[in-house]
Write an enzyme that holds these catalytic residues in place. Structure first.
Site, PDB file in Angstrom:
ATOM      1  N   PHE A  94       0.834  -1.220   0.000  1.00 59.98           N
ATOM      2  CA  PHE A  94       0.000   0.000   0.000  1.00 59.98           C
ATOM      3  C   PHE A  94       0.869   1.271   0.000  1.00 59.98           C
ATOM      4  O   PHE A  94       0.807   2.089  -0.932  1.00 59.98           O
ATOM      5  CB  PHE A  94      -0.922  -0.066   1.226  1.00 59.98           C
ATOM      6  CG  PHE A  94      -1.545   1.228   1.640  1.00 59.98           C
ATOM      7  CD1 PHE A  94      -2.336   1.946   0.750  1.00 59.98           C
ATOM      8  CD2 PHE A  94      -1.361   1.731   2.928  1.00 59.98           C
ATOM      9  CE1 PHE A  94      -2.930   3.156   1.143  1.00 59.98           C
ATOM     10  CE2 PHE A  94      -1.949   2.915   3.334  1.00 59.98           C
ATOM     11  CZ  PHE A  94      -2.732   3.635   2.435  1.00 59.98           C
ATOM     12  N   LEU A 146      10.011  -1.191   3.898  1.00 57.42           N
ATOM     13  CA  LEU A 146       8.576  -1.205   4.220  1.00 57.42           C
ATOM     14  C   LEU A 146       8.065  -2.623   4.463  1.00 57.42           C
ATOM     15  O   LEU A 146       6.936  -2.809   4.908  1.00 57.42           O
ATOM     16  CB  LEU A 146       7.787  -0.641   3.023  1.00 57.42           C
ATOM     17  CG  LEU A 146       7.983   0.821   2.660  1.00 57.42           C
ATOM     18  CD1 LEU A 146       7.784   1.034   1.168  1.00 57.42           C
ATOM     19  CD2 LEU A 146       7.026   1.694   3.434  1.00 57.42           C
ATOM     20  N   TYR A 206      -1.317 -10.720  14.141  1.00 56.21           N
ATOM     21  CA  TYR A 206      -0.398 -10.606  15.292  1.00 56.21           C
ATOM     22  C   TYR A 206      -0.643 -11.676  16.351  1.00 56.21           C
ATOM     23  O   TYR A 206       0.292 -12.217  16.925  1.00 56.21           O
ATOM     24  CB  TYR A 206      -0.484  -9.227  15.960  1.00 56.21           C
ATOM     25  CG  TYR A 206      -0.345  -8.030  15.044  1.00 56.21           C
ATOM     26  CD1 TYR A 206       0.199  -8.138  13.757  1.00 56.21           C
ATOM     27  CD2 TYR A 206      -0.747  -6.763  15.473  1.00 56.21           C
ATOM     28  CE1 TYR A 206       0.311  -7.028  12.928  1.00 56.21           C
ATOM     29  CE2 TYR A 206      -0.621  -5.647  14.651  1.00 56.21           C
ATOM     30  CZ  TYR A 206      -0.106  -5.798  13.380  1.00 56.21           C
ATOM     31  OH  TYR A 206       0.004  -4.694  12.578  1.00 56.21           O
ATOM     32  N   ARG A 209      -1.246 -10.009  20.613  1.00 48.48           N
ATOM     33  CA  ARG A 209      -1.411  -8.796  19.811  1.00 48.48           C
ATOM     34  C   ARG A 209      -0.114  -7.976  19.788  1.00 48.48           C
ATOM     35  O   ARG A 209       0.240  -7.349  18.806  1.00 48.48           O
ATOM     36  CB  ARG A 209      -2.548  -7.944  20.416  1.00 48.48           C
ATOM     37  CG  ARG A 209      -2.544  -6.436  20.095  1.00 48.48           C
ATOM     38  CD  ARG A 209      -2.691  -6.214  18.624  1.00 48.48           C
ATOM     39  NE  ARG A 209      -2.548  -4.837  18.201  1.00 48.48           N
ATOM     40  CZ  ARG A 209      -3.531  -4.084  17.776  1.00 48.48           C
ATOM     41  NH1 ARG A 209      -4.759  -4.547  17.779  1.00 48.48           N
ATOM     42  NH2 ARG A 209      -3.293  -2.861  17.326  1.00 48.48           N
ATOM     43  N   TYR A 247       3.788  -7.869  17.342  1.00 45.81           N
ATOM     44  CA  TYR A 247       4.201  -6.944  16.265  1.00 45.81           C
ATOM     45  C   TYR A 247       4.882  -5.700  16.850  1.00 45.81           C
ATOM     46  O   TYR A 247       5.995  -5.332  16.446  1.00 45.81           O
ATOM     47  CB  TYR A 247       2.952  -6.587  15.474  1.00 45.81           C
ATOM     48  CG  TYR A 247       3.021  -5.407  14.533  1.00 45.81           C
ATOM     49  CD1 TYR A 247       3.607  -5.517  13.266  1.00 45.81           C
ATOM     50  CD2 TYR A 247       2.429  -4.186  14.875  1.00 45.81           C
ATOM     51  CE1 TYR A 247       3.610  -4.444  12.382  1.00 45.81           C
ATOM     52  CE2 TYR A 247       2.429  -3.113  14.002  1.00 45.81           C
ATOM     53  CZ  TYR A 247       3.020  -3.244  12.748  1.00 45.81           C
ATOM     54  OH  TYR A 247       3.014  -2.175  11.878  1.00 45.81           O
ATOM     55  N   ARG A 303      -7.095  -4.524   7.427  1.00 45.77           N
ATOM     56  CA  ARG A 303      -7.225  -3.448   8.413  1.00 45.77           C
ATOM     57  C   ARG A 303      -8.585  -2.767   8.270  1.00 45.77           C
ATOM     58  O   ARG A 303      -9.303  -3.011   7.314  1.00 45.77           O
ATOM     59  CB  ARG A 303      -6.049  -2.471   8.269  1.00 45.77           C
ATOM     60  CG  ARG A 303      -4.776  -3.081   8.838  1.00 45.77           C
ATOM     61  CD  ARG A 303      -3.534  -2.276   8.491  1.00 45.77           C
ATOM     62  NE  ARG A 303      -3.134  -2.490   7.113  1.00 45.77           N
ATOM     63  CZ  ARG A 303      -1.981  -2.038   6.590  1.00 45.77           C
ATOM     64  NH1 ARG A 303      -1.139  -1.343   7.349  1.00 45.77           N
ATOM     65  NH2 ARG A 303      -1.678  -2.267   5.317  1.00 45.77           N
ATOM     66  N   ASP A 305      -5.819  -4.135  22.429  1.00 44.75           N
ATOM     67  CA  ASP A 305      -5.922  -2.968  21.543  1.00 44.75           C
ATOM     68  C   ASP A 305      -5.218  -1.749  22.127  1.00 44.75           C
ATOM     69  O   ASP A 305      -5.073  -1.616  23.344  1.00 44.75           O
ATOM     70  CB  ASP A 305      -7.413  -2.643  21.311  1.00 44.75           C
ATOM     71  CG  ASP A 305      -7.659  -1.978  19.967  1.00 44.75           C
ATOM     72  OD1 ASP A 305      -6.675  -1.633  19.271  1.00 44.75           O
ATOM     73  OD2 ASP A 305      -8.832  -1.798  19.609  1.00 44.75           O
TER      74      ASP A 305
END
Ligand SMILES: NC(=O)c1ccc[n+]([C@@H]2O[C@H](COP(=O)([O-])OP(=O)(O)OC[C@H]3O[C@@H](n4cnc5c(N)ncnc54)[C@H](O)[C@@H]3O)[C@@H](O)[C@H]2O)c1
Ligand SMILES: O=c1ccn([C@@H]2O[C@H](COP(=O)(O)OP(=O)(O)O[C@H]3OC[C@](O)(CO)[C@H]3O)[C@@H](O)[C@H]2O)c(=O)[nH]1
Length: 386
Positions: A25, A93, A102, A179, A182, A232, A334
């Site tokens: 992206f 990248l 993750y 999570r 990453y 995402r 999160d």
């Protein structure tokens, strides 16, 4: 292109850039910018090239002699060092960077974000080459404010939530919350790059993107990606809108994010590329602090914007709640809130984001509708017929 100067008024000399992850992206937008507005050459490294196909073919394109695609998996290809040696600057990248991976593929996530990046850092350091390494805003983890009582007035104090490159701590959850595999891998590679700079003189810049969004982000499940895949949030919600199904709000959609238009963010990266004296040795937050919303507000805004650009009315129940365990599986956690402090990038590069959330969603969802609406309709009618 003639007469381009850097921020200090010096002429910009054409350089060769080894861009690893160029087919993704961010890479696709950066390649587009470099081809259309600069004289620089790009050695584009990736395992996929679909998102930059329009820049590689036909051979009559104005920039055809300035971009070369190398289909290389950096995990196991001895050609990598040669390409880094041929270039003046390497931009890395390459990564697994979708949250659904993750906690479900933590080993792949750690290898991709730490182990696979090690040779890139080593080759740049050993060969005296400059490196721009892509990290993430996730290295901040949770805010200090997240640990205060819900009704504490300190939660309103920016000192407890604005994220500063040189001051904020990195706060991750327990190891069983995978999570954070990453964020932790990205943090360690940042520390390694920084240490190579300190001990061996590596010229580096670290970029911490804060939710860059726009066309070509991820995939639409079952159309240009796996049917069971979870991209995402932009692509998840786009997929729901295209299929006229409710947008799924994970754990109530209370988490907050600041979203920045990919084209604004790419301007910042170009300034880093072309102003090494101002960018070297720095870690930069790149985000838009003015575009903060809860995920629920994002869903509501995307529903309104999609209705406007598609001409379709919205469905009766536009959102539904889903637990994170159901949506992402065991081990999800999160970030509560992500507001970037902009002092360093502002001082070094004089850069500021421009595009409002509404405007960036309008252009992005116009692209999503134009690109996918017909294909989704056909895929859905096939499923119904079967
Ligand atoms: N988009 C964002 O908002 C955002 C936010 C935070 C961090 N980042 C970071 O920016 C970078 C780029 O993100 P993106 O959004 O463009 O993701 P992306 O998944 O679209 O792009 C990553 C690219 O790297 C390639 N790649 C991965 N492993 C590879 C390997 N072993 N060999 C060769 N190529 C490989 C993939 O094929 C893909 O094309 C990542 O490092 C990510 O962690 C992005
Ligand atoms: O259908 C959905 C999908 C997601 N959510 C929730 O939205 C929040 C944002 O999710 P997402 O954009 O997928 O990812 P994150 O912002 O959490 O993480 C990314 O940030 C930067 C980067 O490093 C690379 O892009 C990556 O780690 C989140 O709260 C989801 O739970 C939803 O409600 N419904």
């Amino acid at each position: 292109m003639a007469g381009r100067v850097d921020l200090d008024g010096n002429p910009i000399k054409p350089i060769t850039i080894c861009m690893i992850g160029a087919g993704g992206f961010i890479g696709s937008h950066l390649c587009e910018k470099l081809m259309s507005e600069t004289p620089h050459k790009v050695l584009a490294v990736d395992v996929y090239s679909d998102k930059i196909k329009h820049l590689l073919e036909p051979a009559t394109l104005a920039w055809a002699d300035r971009i070369q695609f190398h289909r290389i998996n950096i995990k196991n290809d001895s050609r990598l060092e040669g390409l880094i040696k041929m270039a003046d600057l390497t931009i890395n990248l390459a990564a697994i960077c979708t949250p659904a991976d993750y906690n479900t593929r933590p080993l792949d996530t750690i290898y991709s974000n730490f182990i696979d990046a090690l040779p890139v850092v080593k080759y740049c350091s050993e060969n005296g080459k400059r490196l721009i390494h892509f990290s993430t805003c996730e290295v901040y983890g949770k805010t200090i404010g997240a640990f205060l009582p819900k009704d504490s007035p300190l939660r309103q104090d920016p000192a407890y939530y604005v994220l500063k490159e040189d001051a904020s701590p990195c706060i991750f959850g327990p190891i069983e919350k995978q999570r954070w595999s990453y964020a932790c891998a990205k943090q360690l590679i940042e520390r390694l790059v920084y240490a190579e700079g300190a001990e061996n003189g590596l010229e580096f810049t670290i970029v911490r993107p804060f939710n860059w969004i726009g066309p070509r982000m991820d995939f639409i499940p079952g159309i240009d990606g796996p049917s069971e895949g979870v991209p995402r949030v932009l692509a998840c919600f786009s997929n729901n809108l295209l299929r006229r199904e409710p947008l799924k709000l994970v754990d109530g959609g209370e988490s907050q994010r600041t979203f920045i238009y990919i084209k604004d963010a790419i301007e910042a990266v170009l300034l880093m590329i072309e102003n090494p004296a101002r960018a070297n040795g720095h870690i930069f937050n790149v985000g838009n602090p003015n575009n903060e919303v809860t995920v629920r507000q994002l869903a509501e805004m995307m529903t309104q914007v999609y209705s406007k650009v598609s001409g379709e009315s919205s469905i009766e129940t536009p959102t539904i709640d889903v637990s994170s365990k159901e949506f992402y599986g065991e081990g999800y956690d999160d970030s509560d809130k992500r507001i970037p402090d902009m002092t360093i990038i502002n001082k070094q590069l004089g850069w500021n984001p421009k595009t409002s959330l509404w405007d960036l969603l309008e252009s992005t969802l116009t692209y999503q509708h134009r690109t996918y609406a017909e294909a989704v309709k056909q895929a859905m009618s096939k499923t119904t017929a079967n």
